[in-house]
Design a protein around this motif. Structure first.
Motif, mmCIF file in Angstrom:
data_model
loop_
_atom_site.group_PDB
_atom_site.id
_atom_site.type_symbol
_atom_site.label_atom_id
_atom_site.label_comp_id
_atom_site.label_asym_id
_atom_site.label_seq_id
_atom_site.Cartn_x
_atom_site.Cartn_y
_atom_site.Cartn_z
ATOM 1 N N TRP A 244 2.510 3.239 12.213
ATOM 2 C CA TRP A 244 1.859 3.512 11.156
ATOM 3 C C TRP A 244 1.073 4.640 10.945
ATOM 4 C CZ3 TRP A 244 -0.691 -0.825 11.169
ATOM 5 C CH2 TRP A 244 -0.871 -1.463 12.487
ATOM 6 N N TYR A 245 1.520 5.983 11.289
ATOM 7 C CA TYR A 245 1.659 7.184 10.137
ATOM 8 C C TYR A 245 2.111 7.168 9.106
ATOM 9 C CZ TYR A 245 1.138 12.123 9.552
ATOM 10 O OH TYR A 245 0.609 13.190 9.507
ATOM 11 N N LEU A 246 3.316 6.140 8.908
ATOM 12 C CA LEU A 246 3.684 5.915 7.326
ATOM 13 C C LEU A 246 3.529 4.501 7.069
ATOM 14 C CD1 LEU A 246 7.152 7.245 8.229
ATOM 15 C CD2 LEU A 246 5.709 8.520 7.496
ATOM 16 N N SER A 247 2.857 3.705 7.450
ATOM 17 C CA SER A 247 2.377 3.048 6.692
ATOM 18 C C SER A 247 0.546 2.930 6.414
ATOM 19 C CB SER A 247 2.580 1.800 7.873
ATOM 20 O OG SER A 247 2.571 1.885 8.356
ATOM 21 N N LEU A 248 0.052 2.442 7.418
ATOM 22 C CA LEU A 248 -1.552 2.231 7.296
ATOM 23 C C LEU A 248 -2.816 3.965 7.744
ATOM 24 C CD1 LEU A 248 -2.434 -1.581 8.210
ATOM 25 C CD2 LEU A 248 -2.268 -0.272 5.640
ATOM 26 N N ALA A 249 -2.236 4.197 8.456
ATOM 27 C CA ALA A 249 -2.985 5.453 8.751
ATOM 28 C C ALA A 249 -3.968 5.840 7.454
ATOM 29 C CB ALA A 249 -2.100 6.383 9.968
ATOM 30 N N TYR A 250 -3.292 6.809 6.972
ATOM 31 C CA TYR A 250 -3.454 7.718 4.730
ATOM 32 C C TYR A 250 -4.446 6.643 4.681
ATOM 33 C CZ TYR A 250 -2.392 11.964 6.466
ATOM 34 O OH TYR A 250 -1.735 13.761 6.854
ATOM 35 N N PRO A 251 -4.167 5.483 4.104
ATOM 36 C CA PRO A 251 -4.931 4.098 3.191
ATOM 37 C C PRO A 251 -6.061 4.574 4.202
ATOM 38 C CG PRO A 251 -3.026 3.350 3.521
ATOM 39 C CD PRO A 251 -2.654 4.819 4.162
ATOM 40 N N LEU A 252 -6.260 3.706 5.494
ATOM 41 C CA LEU A 252 -7.282 4.094 6.223
ATOM 42 C C LEU A 252 -8.255 5.039 6.435
ATOM 43 C CD1 LEU A 252 -5.716 1.951 9.707
ATOM 44 C CD2 LEU A 252 -7.813 0.621 7.782
ATOM 45 N N ALA A 253 -7.596 5.952 6.571
ATOM 46 C CA ALA A 253 -8.380 7.251 6.497
ATOM 47 C C ALA A 253 -8.960 7.518 4.781
ATOM 48 C CB ALA A 253 -7.619 8.672 6.771
ATOM 49 N N SER A 254 -8.641 7.113 3.784
ATOM 50 C CA SER A 254 -8.597 7.113 2.278
ATOM 51 C C SER A 254 -9.660 6.114 2.370
ATOM 52 C CB SER A 254 -7.525 7.114 1.200
ATOM 53 O OG SER A 254 -7.101 7.808 1.809
ATOM 54 N N ALA A 255 -10.287 5.254 3.341
ATOM 55 C CA ALA A 255 -11.375 3.552 3.076
ATOM 56 C C ALA A 255 -12.572 4.070 4.383
ATOM 57 C CB ALA A 255 -10.458 2.522 3.301
ATOM 58 N N GLY A 256 -12.281 5.907 4.721
ATOM 59 C CA GLY A 256 -13.734 5.963 5.453
ATOM 60 C C GLY A 256 -13.360 5.916 6.392
ATOM 61 N N PHE A 257 -11.916 5.201 7.919
ATOM 62 C CA PHE A 257 -11.744 5.323 9.215
ATOM 63 C C PHE A 257 -11.500 6.257 9.433
ATOM 64 C CE2 PHE A 257 -11.998 0.828 7.451
ATOM 65 C CZ PHE A 257 -12.532 -0.248 8.628
ATOM 66 N N ARG A 258 -11.758 6.670 10.554
ATOM 67 C CA ARG A 258 -10.994 7.987 11.954
ATOM 68 C C ARG A 258 -10.233 6.916 12.106
ATOM 69 N NH1 ARG A 258 -13.392 9.984 17.631
ATOM 70 N NH2 ARG A 258 -12.079 10.838 18.320
ATOM 71 N N VAL A 259 -9.195 7.417 12.047
ATOM 72 C CA VAL A 259 -7.929 6.164 12.222
ATOM 73 C C VAL A 259 -6.901 7.608 13.318
ATOM 74 C CG1 VAL A 259 -5.650 6.592 11.998
ATOM 75 C CG2 VAL A 259 -7.922 5.982 10.248
ATOM 76 N N VAL A 260 -7.515 7.076 15.055
ATOM 77 C CA VAL A 260 -5.765 7.281 16.496
ATOM 78 C C VAL A 260 -5.011 6.748 16.446
ATOM 79 C CG1 VAL A 260 -6.849 7.262 18.682
ATOM 80 C CG2 VAL A 260 -8.709 7.619 17.271
ATOM 81 N N MET A 261 -3.956 6.502 16.428
ATOM 82 C CA MET A 261 -3.222 6.599 17.012
ATOM 83 C C MET A 261 -2.078 7.437 18.364
ATOM 84 S SD MET A 261 -1.537 7.098 12.858
ATOM 85 C CE MET A 261 -2.067 8.584 12.690
ATOM 86 N N TYR A 262 -1.354 6.708 18.747
ATOM 87 C CA TYR A 262 -0.907 7.090 20.634
ATOM 88 C C TYR A 262 0.535 6.650 20.377
ATOM 89 C CZ TYR A 262 -2.775 3.237 22.916
ATOM 90 O OH TYR A 262 -2.826 1.608 23.166
#
Length: 289
Positions: free
Chosen positions: A50-68
């Motif tokens: 997720w970190y290398l795919s959608l995490a940064y696009p989601l954060a850039s779109a205004g989401f707080r992103v949590v991965m574990y």
């Protein structure tokens, strides 16, 4: 590292960029940024997919992103037992409590991660805003039978050969190691199946994403049958690892759909399909040729 449900779990978070002022207009009750919780799959997978795919696009779109990292994976603890789907749902619930996230959250699950997301939504329906399931389905009796057969095929003496050093070989090595050191091989197929009545508790929007060449693509019709509100997108030319190999195509489907759930963004028109897709007679969305 966050200790939740008795397990030390490796967690990474991304703070959101400032969302556009009109992005949250559709939810007057929201007092902070929306939260996206990203759940990975089994064996070789961890939060890096997720970190290398959608995490940064989601954060850039205004989401707080949590991965574990799931228990037994990545940098999280590997306890010897506790690998039924309900155990993994308990881990997620405890983790969100430890992080002070009351929800509703947007759950994005890849493979087993999607199954965990569905299980969480059944048990905590008021705490889920939407589900994005990549190559995933709920833990029905059919799903459990499928997992049992897949584990037997992958770990048995007649398992298919994989190219040395390739993704298939790494997956088999990681899966064998997980099964040899934990009860995952017995626990997952022995999980409590979800019945139709259980799935009726899932009333949030659902987006399913599948690779056209994946063995899991045959789960797409049943996902729509089980969850009539689900919309399914099939990414042409990709297999089970579509989250990574089709990263851009997945992003282009998921982000507009998620923003549409917040009351903004292009998204599908009422009764329509996500941008770049068209609906077939069965109600599934397939890429335009």
């Amino acid at each position: 590292m966050v200790r939740a449900n008795g397990v030390a779990m490796h967690v990474q978070q991304l703070a959101p960029d400032d969302p556009p002022a009109d992005q949250l207009a559709g939810d007057a009750s929201r007092t902070g940024p929306p939260t996206a919780v990203l759940i990975h799959g089994i064996a070789t997978d961890n939060l890096a997919s997720w970190y290398l795919s959608l995490a940064y696009p989601l954060a850039s779109a205004g989401f707080r992103v949590v991965m574990y990292d799931l228990r037994g994976h990545g940098r999280s603890d590997r306890p010897p037992t506790g690998y039924r789907v309900d155990d993994l749902v308990d881990d997620l619930a405890a983790l969100l409590d430890e992080l002070g996230i009351a929800g509703p959250v947007h759950l994005l699950g890849n493979s087993l991660g999607g199954t965990i997301a569905f299980g969480y939504a059944v048990r905590h329906p008021g705490r889920v805003a939407s589900i994005v399931a990549v190559e995933a389905a709920p833990a029905t009796t059919r799903w459990l039978t499928r997992i049992r057969r897949q584990l037997a095929a992958a770990l048995g003496p007649t398992r298919p050969a994989a190219a040395p050093g390739g993704p298939g070989a790494r997956y088999l090595t990681a899966l064998r190691n997980l099964v040899a050191t934990t009860s995952a091989g017995q626990d997952l197929p022995a999980s409590t199946p979800l019945a139709a009545a259980d799935l009726h508790a899932i009333d949030c929007p659902v987006l399913g994403v599948f690779g056209s060449e994946s063995a899991a693509a045959d789960l797409a019709p049943s996902l729509v049958h089980l969850l009539p509100q689900a919309r399914v997108v099939v990414i042409q030319g990709h297999r089970h690892a579509v989250l990574v190999t089709g990263r851009d195509q997945v992003r282009d489907q998921v982000l507009p759909w998620l923003l549409d759930q917040l009351g903004s963004g292009p998204g599908p028109t009422p009764g329509g399909s996500p941008a770049g897709a068209s609906a077939d007679p069965a109600g599934m969305a397939v890429p335009r040729r």
